[in-house]
Every structure is written in structure tokens, then in C-alpha cells.
Design a protein around this motif. Sequence first.
Motif, PDB file in Angstrom:
ATOM      1  N   UNK A 119       0.838  -1.209   0.000  1.00 55.88           N
ATOM      2  CA  UNK A 119       0.000   0.000   0.000  1.00 55.88           C
ATOM      3  C   UNK A 119       0.872   1.258   0.000  1.00 55.88           C
ATOM      4  N   UNK A 120       1.911   1.248   0.818  1.00 53.04           N
ATOM      5  CA  UNK A 120       2.840   2.382   0.865  1.00 53.04           C
ATOM      6  C   UNK A 120       3.530   2.556  -0.485  1.00 53.04           C
ATOM      7  N   UNK A 121       3.912   1.440  -1.104  1.00 51.46           N
ATOM      8  CA  UNK A 121       4.588   1.496  -2.409  1.00 51.46           C
ATOM      9  C   UNK A 121       3.669   2.099  -3.458  1.00 51.46           C
ATOM     10  N   UNK A 123      -6.354   0.212  -9.506  1.00 52.52           N
ATOM     11  CA  UNK A 123      -7.021  -0.948  -8.909  1.00 52.52           C
ATOM     12  C   UNK A 123      -7.105  -0.790  -7.394  1.00 52.52           C
ATOM     13  N   UNK A 124      -5.998  -0.406  -6.779  1.00 56.02           N
ATOM     14  CA  UNK A 124      -5.966  -0.192  -5.334  1.00 56.02           C
ATOM     15  C   UNK A 124      -6.908   0.948  -4.948  1.00 56.02           C
ATOM     16  N   UNK A 159      -8.439   0.551  -0.986  1.00 59.62           N
ATOM     17  CA  UNK A 159      -7.358   0.045  -0.131  1.00 59.62           C
ATOM     18  C   UNK A 159      -6.343   1.111   0.230  1.00 59.62           C
ATOM     19  N   UNK A 160      -6.340   2.210  -0.512  1.00 63.55           N
ATOM     20  CA  UNK A 160      -5.427   3.300  -0.182  1.00 63.55           C
ATOM     21  C   UNK A 160      -5.972   4.126   0.985  1.00 63.55           C
ATOM     22  N   UNK A 161      -7.222   3.854   1.338  1.00 68.31           N
ATOM     23  CA  UNK A 161      -7.830   4.491   2.501  1.00 68.31           C
ATOM     24  C   UNK A 161      -7.991   3.464   3.618  1.00 68.31           C
ATOM     25  N   UNK A 162      -9.195   3.228   4.102  1.00 64.65           N
ATOM     26  CA  UNK A 162      -9.369   2.337   5.241  1.00 64.65           C
ATOM     27  C   UNK A 162      -9.867   0.930   4.872  1.00 64.65           C
TER      28      UNK A 162
END
Length: 238
Positions: free
Chosen positions: A205-207, A223-224, A229-232
Amino acid sequence: MKIAVINGTEKQGVTHHLKQLFLRSFQSAEVVEYYLPKDCPSFCVGCTNCFIKGENNCKDFAYINEIEKSLLEADLIVMTSPSYALHVTGAMKALLDHFAYRWMSHRPAPEMFGKRAVIITQCLGTGAKSTAKDIKQSLLWWGISKIGVFKCVLMSNIIWDKLSDKKRKQLTNKINRLASRFAEIDYAKPAHTKFITKIKFRICRVIQKKLRKNGIAGLDYEYWHDNGWLNKSRPWKR
């Protein structure tokens, strides 16, 4: 209950026999099987279309799409491969290469995080451990945490009917114990996602965020983002 089986060879040897013994504990299950290389005869050529343009642009999409559909619908995934030169069969490696886009670092399928899987492998002398590791590494990066492993080491013969009665009984009892453990699972409940899997997901996620910040985000980032998924939001339930 649905079970998807990926056989790393079309040869019906000891590995095949052990798989058949395992499946006996799931008589009421709906089982779909794939035999490699027949059901995925082509190698991944590293064109990166799956990463950059989407998996439907893979030259082998027709094969991969059918297999993936079964994997996503299955409650239990069974992967089998004898050890060839200390690793999985070339056909199994080719299939795992095709699914690299489903690793957590790219576009993992949310369904995988709640699944269970079993690996069945055997070798002559040595290689069972490294063969199982080849498959397990992909399963873990797909997001699967609950993985059972059966490793069989043979020292004199690799033909089931030529094994001693003692060896056949030993292997049968061992595979039956593994089958019993997985047959007792309540598949209506998703598998628990291990802490290490969650850590890997957070690193990915960080990447993804960093790639976006550096202006090189692509299909994976979208996609993320679309999955939240970049949030909660997270792909696991437990």
C-alpha cells in the motif's frame, strides 16, 4: 463446497494418487481439476501486458481466465506437483508466472484473502521442501494465509504399486490426517488472515502511494484506489 485442483503434471503417478486419497474426504464437494500443461500449454513470455494493459491482454488469457474463475469460486484450492530438479514442474512454474499480476504488489483478488489451500508434493530423495516452497510463495502473495502442506520423500521407487505395503500405509495415513483437518473446517467462514500477510499488504500500500507521488502510477494504483485500499478498506474480513 467447491474445490479447485491444479495438477502440475498430466502423469498419474504417486502425487496424483495422494491427491485422489486427499479428495476422498470431500465426497460431497464440487471438484474442478486442471492438468498442466494441457490446460495451460503456453509459457509466460514476460510481455508485461498483464501489468500495464490488464490481464485480458495476455496472449494466454483464455486459459488463465478459465482457471482463475475456478480459483476465485473455490472454497479450497489444491495444488499438486512432483519435484522436478528440486522444484515444481515447468508447467506449474509457467502457470504461477502467469498469475504474477495477482500478487499483493500488483492487483490481488480480494477473494483470495479468505481462502484455504493445500499443497501436495513428492520427490525421490530430496526436493519436496523446495517444491512446496515454490507454490506456497505464490499462494502467500496472492493473500492466502491458511495453507496445508503435504511432503512425501521416496527413496527407492516412485511407482505407487511398487512401494512397500508399509510405505503405502504410512503415506495414506499421513494424507488422511491432513484431509481430515481440512474437511472439518467450516467453509462458510473466511479463513483468518495472518498478521504477516497484513504487514505485506500495508507495505505494498505504501509502495502504491509512493509510485503515485512520483508520477509513475498505473493500472495497479487505479485498482488499489478503486478498491478503497489506499484508505481504510481492506480485502480481508478476519
